[in-house]
Design a protein around this motif. Structure first.
Motif, PDB file in Angstrom:
ATOM      1  N   ALA A  44      21.615  58.605 -15.779  1.00 25.19           N
ATOM      2  CA  ALA A  44      20.774  59.806 -15.869  1.00 25.19           C
ATOM      3  C   ALA A  44      19.812  59.896 -14.692  1.00 25.19           C
ATOM      4  CB  ALA A  44      20.005  59.813 -17.186  1.00 25.19           C
ATOM      5  N   LEU A  45      19.302  58.762 -14.257  1.00 27.41           N
ATOM      6  CA  LEU A  45      18.370  58.742 -13.131  1.00 27.41           C
ATOM      7  C   LEU A  45      19.080  58.894 -11.793  1.00 27.41           C
ATOM      8  CD1 LEU A  45      16.173  55.775 -14.359  1.00 27.41           C
ATOM      9  CD2 LEU A  45      15.401  58.146 -14.093  1.00 27.41           C
ATOM     10  N   ASP A  46      20.363  58.540 -11.743  1.00 24.60           N
ATOM     11  CA  ASP A  46      21.162  58.586 -10.512  1.00 24.60           C
ATOM     12  C   ASP A  46      20.478  57.800  -9.400  1.00 24.60           C
ATOM     13  OD1 ASP A  46      23.298  59.232  -8.825  1.00 24.60           O
ATOM     14  OD2 ASP A  46      22.383  61.125  -8.208  1.00 24.60           O
ATOM     15  N   VAL A  47      20.105  56.558  -9.724  1.00 24.83           N
ATOM     16  CA  VAL A  47      19.361  55.726  -8.783  1.00 24.83           C
ATOM     17  C   VAL A  47      20.107  55.579  -7.463  1.00 24.83           C
ATOM     18  CG1 VAL A  47      18.390  53.435  -8.357  1.00 24.83           C
ATOM     19  CG2 VAL A  47      18.127  54.489 -10.594  1.00 24.83           C
ATOM     20  N   ARG A  48      21.370  55.204  -7.527  1.00 27.78           N
ATOM     21  CA  ARG A  48      22.128  54.987  -6.283  1.00 27.78           C
ATOM     22  C   ARG A  48      22.334  56.293  -5.512  1.00 27.78           C
ATOM     23  NH1 ARG A  48      24.684  51.287  -3.248  1.00 27.78           N
ATOM     24  NH2 ARG A  48      26.587  51.946  -2.234  1.00 27.78           N
ATOM     25  N   GLY A  49      22.719  57.342  -6.199  1.00 28.19           N
ATOM     26  CA  GLY A  49      22.963  58.614  -5.530  1.00 28.19           C
ATOM     27  C   GLY A  49      21.706  59.225  -4.940  1.00 28.19           C
ATOM     28  N   ALA A  50      20.592  59.088  -5.633  1.00 31.63           N
ATOM     29  CA  ALA A  50      19.344  59.706  -5.187  1.00 31.63           C
ATOM     30  C   ALA A  50      18.611  58.887  -4.132  1.00 31.63           C
ATOM     31  CB  ALA A  50      18.414  59.933  -6.383  1.00 31.63           C
ATOM     32  N   THR A  51      18.843  57.555  -4.124  1.00 29.14           N
ATOM     33  CA  THR A  51      18.040  56.698  -3.247  1.00 29.14           C
ATOM     34  C   THR A  51      18.864  55.826  -2.302  1.00 29.14           C
ATOM     35  OG1 THR A  51      17.962  54.792  -4.738  1.00 29.14           O
ATOM     36  CG2 THR A  51      16.304  56.529  -5.068  1.00 29.14           C
ATOM     37  N   GLY A  52      20.108  55.551  -2.654  1.00 27.07           N
ATOM     38  CA  GLY A  52      20.914  54.628  -1.867  1.00 27.07           C
ATOM     39  C   GLY A  52      20.747  53.184  -2.289  1.00 27.07           C
ATOM     40  N   ALA A  53      19.803  52.898  -3.181  1.00 23.20           N
ATOM     41  CA  ALA A  53      19.588  51.533  -3.666  1.00 23.20           C
ATOM     42  C   ALA A  53      20.555  51.240  -4.813  1.00 23.20           C
ATOM     43  CB  ALA A  53      18.151  51.351  -4.143  1.00 23.20           C
ATOM     44  N   THR A  54      20.905  49.975  -4.950  1.00 24.46           N
ATOM     45  CA  THR A  54      21.784  49.532  -6.021  1.00 24.46           C
ATOM     46  C   THR A  54      21.015  48.637  -6.972  1.00 24.46           C
ATOM     47  OG1 THR A  54      23.696  49.583  -4.553  1.00 24.46           O
ATOM     48  CG2 THR A  54      23.912  48.243  -6.523  1.00 24.46           C
ATOM     49  N   VAL A  55      21.177  48.855  -8.276  1.00 23.45           N
ATOM     50  CA  VAL A  55      20.590  47.969  -9.272  1.00 23.45           C
ATOM     51  C   VAL A  55      21.621  46.873  -9.545  1.00 23.45           C
ATOM     52  CG1 VAL A  55      19.637  47.754 -11.590  1.00 23.45           C
ATOM     53  CG2 VAL A  55      19.242  49.844 -10.268  1.00 23.45           C
ATOM     54  N   LEU A  56      21.323  45.657  -9.101  1.00 25.15           N
ATOM     55  CA  LEU A  56      22.242  44.534  -9.239  1.00 25.15           C
ATOM     56  C   LEU A  56      22.205  43.925 -10.633  1.00 25.15           C
ATOM     57  CD1 LEU A  56      21.474  42.683  -5.896  1.00 25.15           C
ATOM     58  CD2 LEU A  56      23.383  44.231  -6.385  1.00 25.15           C
ATOM     59  N   ALA A  57      21.035  43.934 -11.250  1.00 19.53           N
ATOM     60  CA  ALA A  57      20.878  43.321 -12.563  1.00 19.53           C
ATOM     61  C   ALA A  57      19.646  43.891 -13.246  1.00 19.53           C
ATOM     62  CB  ALA A  57      20.731  41.801 -12.439  1.00 19.53           C
ATOM     63  N   ILE A  58      19.633  43.743 -14.564  1.00 21.15           N
ATOM     64  CA  ILE A  58      18.467  44.076 -15.375  1.00 21.15           C
ATOM     65  C   ILE A  58      18.117  42.817 -16.149  1.00 21.15           C
ATOM     66  CG2 ILE A  58      17.523  45.499 -17.239  1.00 21.15           C
ATOM     67  CD1 ILE A  58      19.730  47.577 -16.544  1.00 21.15           C
ATOM     68  N   ALA A  59      16.891  42.339 -16.003  1.00 22.17           N
ATOM     69  CA  ALA A  59      16.428  41.188 -16.784  1.00 22.17           C
ATOM     70  C   ALA A  59      15.597  41.729 -17.937  1.00 22.17           C
ATOM     71  CB  ALA A  59      15.603  40.247 -15.916  1.00 22.17           C
ATOM     72  N   ARG A  60      15.994  41.355 -19.138  1.00 19.75           N
ATOM     73  CA  ARG A  60      15.329  41.843 -20.349  1.00 19.75           C
ATOM     74  C   ARG A  60      15.031  40.639 -21.220  1.00 19.75           C
ATOM     75  NH1 ARG A  60      18.381  46.736 -22.798  1.00 19.75           N
ATOM     76  NH2 ARG A  60      17.346  47.737 -21.039  1.00 19.75           N
ATOM     77  N   ASP A  61      13.777  40.495 -21.634  1.00 15.06           N
ATOM     78  CA  ASP A  61      13.364  39.311 -22.399  1.00 15.06           C
ATOM     79  C   ASP A  61      14.249  39.043 -23.607  1.00 15.06           C
ATOM     80  OD1 ASP A  61      11.275  38.655 -20.691  1.00 15.06           O
ATOM     81  OD2 ASP A  61       9.797  39.789 -21.832  1.00 15.06           O
ATOM     82  N   SER A  62      14.630  40.073 -24.324  1.00 20.94           N
ATOM     83  CA  SER A  62      15.360  39.871 -25.578  1.00 20.94           C
ATOM     84  C   SER A  62      16.805  39.417 -25.377  1.00 20.94           C
ATOM     85  CB  SER A  62      15.345  41.155 -26.413  1.00 20.94           C
ATOM     86  OG  SER A  62      15.967  42.209 -25.693  1.00 20.94           O
ATOM     87  N   VAL A  63      17.397  39.709 -24.214  1.00 17.96           N
ATOM     88  CA  VAL A  63      18.822  39.362 -24.019  1.00 17.96           C
ATOM     89  C   VAL A  63      19.109  38.613 -22.731  1.00 17.96           C
ATOM     90  CG1 VAL A  63      19.699  41.256 -25.441  1.00 17.96           C
ATOM     91  CG2 VAL A  63      19.330  41.629 -23.014  1.00 17.96           C
ATOM     92  N   GLY A  64      18.138  38.455 -21.869  1.00 21.05           N
ATOM     93  CA  GLY A  64      18.365  37.785 -20.588  1.00 21.05           C
ATOM     94  C   GLY A  64      18.838  38.767 -19.538  1.00 21.05           C
ATOM     95  N   ALA A  65      19.696  38.293 -18.642  1.00 23.65           N
ATOM     96  CA  ALA A  65      20.168  39.128 -17.528  1.00 23.65           C
ATOM     97  C   ALA A  65      21.349  39.981 -17.964  1.00 23.65           C
ATOM     98  CB  ALA A  65      20.558  38.254 -16.354  1.00 23.65           C
ATOM     99  N   ILE A  66      21.343  41.218 -17.533  1.00 21.81           N
ATOM    100  CA  ILE A  66      22.413  42.176 -17.833  1.00 21.81           C
ATOM    101  C   ILE A  66      22.980  42.665 -16.507  1.00 21.81           C
ATOM    102  CG2 ILE A  66      22.938  44.452 -18.795  1.00 21.81           C
ATOM    103  CD1 ILE A  66      20.390  44.113 -20.551  1.00 21.81           C
ATOM    104  N   VAL A  67      24.297  42.674 -16.382  1.00 26.47           N
ATOM    105  CA  VAL A  67      24.923  43.347 -15.249  1.00 26.47           C
ATOM    106  C   VAL A  67      25.053  44.803 -15.675  1.00 26.47           C
ATOM    107  CG1 VAL A  67      26.964  43.523 -13.789  1.00 26.47           C
ATOM    108  CG2 VAL A  67      26.162  41.278 -14.541  1.00 26.47           C
ATOM    109  N   PRO A  68      24.342  45.702 -15.005  1.00 32.55           N
ATOM    110  CA  PRO A  68      24.272  47.078 -15.496  1.00 32.55           C
ATOM    111  C   PRO A  68      25.581  47.847 -15.354  1.00 32.55           C
ATOM    112  CG  PRO A  68      23.082  46.857 -13.426  1.00 32.55           C
ATOM    113  CD  PRO A  68      23.527  45.493 -13.815  1.00 32.55           C
ATOM    114  N   THR A  69      25.867  48.617 -16.391  1.00 33.76           N
ATOM    115  CA  THR A  69      27.007  49.538 -16.364  1.00 33.76           C
ATOM    116  C   THR A  69      26.522  50.948 -16.040  1.00 33.76           C
ATOM    117  OG1 THR A  69      26.814  50.117 -18.696  1.00 33.76           O
ATOM    118  CG2 THR A  69      28.204  48.208 -18.147  1.00 33.76           C
ATOM    119  N   GLY A  70      25.216  51.154 -16.163  1.00 34.21           N
ATOM    120  CA  GLY A  70      24.634  52.470 -15.958  1.00 34.21           C
ATOM    121  C   GLY A  70      24.286  53.147 -17.263  1.00 34.21           C
TER     122      GLY A  70
END
Length: 108
Positions: A44-70
């Motif tokens: 929804a945010l279109d981070v890569r398309g809007a900025t060119g940056a890539t989100v490599l991972a999401i760290a979340r206390d309740s589940v640890g590291a997540i490889v994002p699917t978007g």
């Protein structure tokens, strides 16, 4: 699969070396509860398309590291690991905080 050894790889050209140097190290960005990105997905945010940056991972206390699917809904206190040029990461930070990738006001 077998990856080539260092001796089998073609030498990197100056353009590739410069590109990799421009990317720098991955940068962590913690989302506060008042960030515009909280409650939204990366798609929804279109981070890569809007900025060119890539989100490599999401760290979340309740589940640890997540490889994002978007499709993950971003939460307060998530730590997003961003990669990209210095400008792309700066634009992504702005987008995550404000909902806008640039500081320029839209034309009316």
């Amino acid at each position: 699969s077998v990856s080539p050894s260092k001796d089998d790889r073609p030498p990197m050209g100056n353009d590739v070396q410069r590109f990799l140097a421009d990317l720098g190290e991955p940068k962590p960005v913690r989302l506060s509860s008042d960030c515009a990105a909280v409650g939204k997905t990366l798609v929804a945010l279109d981070v890569r398309g809007a900025t060119g940056a890539t989100v490599l991972a999401i760290a979340r206390d309740s589940v640890g590291a997540i490889v994002p699917t978007g499709r993950e809904i971003l939460c307060a206190d998530d730590v997003l690991v961003l990669a990209g040029t210095h400008q792309a990461v700066a634009d992504a930070r702005r987008l995550l905080n404000t909902g806008r990738a640039t500081s320029v006001a839209p034309a009316e």
